[in-house]
Design a protein around this motif. Structure first.
Motif, PDB file in Angstrom:
ATOM      1  N   GLY A  26       1.745  -2.358   6.086  1.00 29.53           N
ATOM      2  CA  GLY A  26       1.777  -1.788   4.890  1.00 29.53           C
ATOM      3  C   GLY A  26       1.425  -2.701   3.477  1.00 29.53           C
ATOM      4  N   MET A  27       0.878  -3.950   3.715  1.00 36.03           N
ATOM      5  CA  MET A  27       0.571  -4.770   2.767  1.00 36.03           C
ATOM      6  C   MET A  27      -0.720  -5.353   3.044  1.00 36.03           C
ATOM      7  N   VAL A  28      -1.454  -5.807   2.096  1.00 35.41           N
ATOM      8  CA  VAL A  28      -2.685  -6.297   1.927  1.00 35.41           C
ATOM      9  C   VAL A  28      -2.494  -7.942   2.544  1.00 35.41           C
ATOM     10  N   TYR A  29      -3.260  -7.970   3.528  1.00 31.61           N
ATOM     11  CA  TYR A  29      -3.238  -9.304   4.324  1.00 31.61           C
ATOM     12  C   TYR A  29      -4.895  -9.709   4.088  1.00 31.61           C
ATOM     13  N   ILE A  60      -8.561   3.127   2.479  1.00 28.70           N
ATOM     14  CA  ILE A  60      -8.640   2.095   1.517  1.00 28.70           C
ATOM     15  C   ILE A  60      -9.727   1.040   1.777  1.00 28.70           C
ATOM     16  N   ILE A 119       0.895  -1.198  -0.102  1.00 24.81           N
ATOM     17  CA  ILE A 119      -0.007  -0.130   0.131  1.00 24.81           C
ATOM     18  C   ILE A 119       0.797   1.348  -0.140  1.00 24.81           C
ATOM     19  N   THR A 156      -7.614  -6.721   4.896  1.00 27.57           N
ATOM     20  CA  THR A 156      -7.000  -5.506   5.731  1.00 27.57           C
ATOM     21  C   THR A 156      -5.664  -5.490   5.282  1.00 27.57           C
ATOM     22  N   ILE A 157      -5.086  -4.307   6.027  1.00 32.62           N
ATOM     23  CA  ILE A 157      -3.913  -3.917   5.830  1.00 32.62           C
ATOM     24  C   ILE A 157      -2.981  -4.153   7.116  1.00 32.62           C
ATOM     25  N   ASN A 158      -1.913  -4.782   6.746  1.00 35.23           N
ATOM     26  CA  ASN A 158      -0.785  -5.201   8.112  1.00 35.23           C
ATOM     27  C   ASN A 158       0.510  -4.891   7.584  1.00 35.23           C
TER      28      ASN A 158
END
Length: 186
Positions: A91-94, A79, A72, A87-89
């Protein structure tokens, strides 16, 4: 610091009786100026996170990199995945269903971007400065008479912003200068 933001910092400093900065080099010498700049940044993010025509992309495709991760960008305020499993974890999509950062295909999302203060429409800048001035003065010296005046200025700026936003939303044509849907990578 950009010229419009420098003028904004000076506006906030004025609300607490501090002298204005004459040039950008003076910025680092003033603790109050640094606090004012931070207040403008925080207020900008808060105001822009509601989403306007110029900082929202309703349908943006996030594509996995070679390792199948989706990072991200740091200038994203909001977002909307439209899927509660994502979700975001870090700085990345999880994906909470698969317990994985791995994605084999692109994901379409709604994005709301943060924008540089100097490049915002004037009516948005004015509301941000009105809100930031009130908060900055309240948190610094909390003068009741100044509070009243700043609340009045904030109310006028809020009214003008709402009218502008309604007009932007109703506009038939798209202004590519302030429309992320036609210019998402500006």
């Amino acid at each position: 610091m950009q010229k419009k933001k420098l003028a904004g910092v000076n506006r906030l400093l004025k609300t607490i009786g501090e002298p204005p900065l004459l040039n950008e080099e003076d910025y680092s010498l003033s603790h109050e100026a640094q606090l004012a700049s931070t207040q403008i940044d925080e207020t900008t993010a808060k105001v822009l996170s509601s989403g306007f025509k110029f900082n929202t992309v309703k349908s943006f495709s996030l594509t996995p990199d070679l390792n199948q991760y989706i990072a991200i960008p740091p200038n994203i305020l909001v977002i909307d995945f439209g899927d509660t499993a994502l979700t975001i974890n870090d700085g990345m999509v999880y994906n909470r269903d698969t317990f994985s950062f791995i994605h084999t295909s692109a994901i379409t999302v709604k994005l709301i971007y943060n924008e540089d203060f100097d490049y915002l429409p004037a009516v948005v800048q004015e509301y941000i400065l009105a809100e930031a001035s009130y908060i900055f003065q309240r948190d610094s010296i909390n003068d009741p008479s100044t509070n009243s005046e700043l609340l009045r200025v904030k109310a006028v700026a809020n009214r003008d912003l709402k009218v502008w936003h309604i007009n932007q939303t109703k506009a038939n044509g798209k202004d590519s200068k302030f429309d992320r849907t036609t210019n998402p990578t500006r």
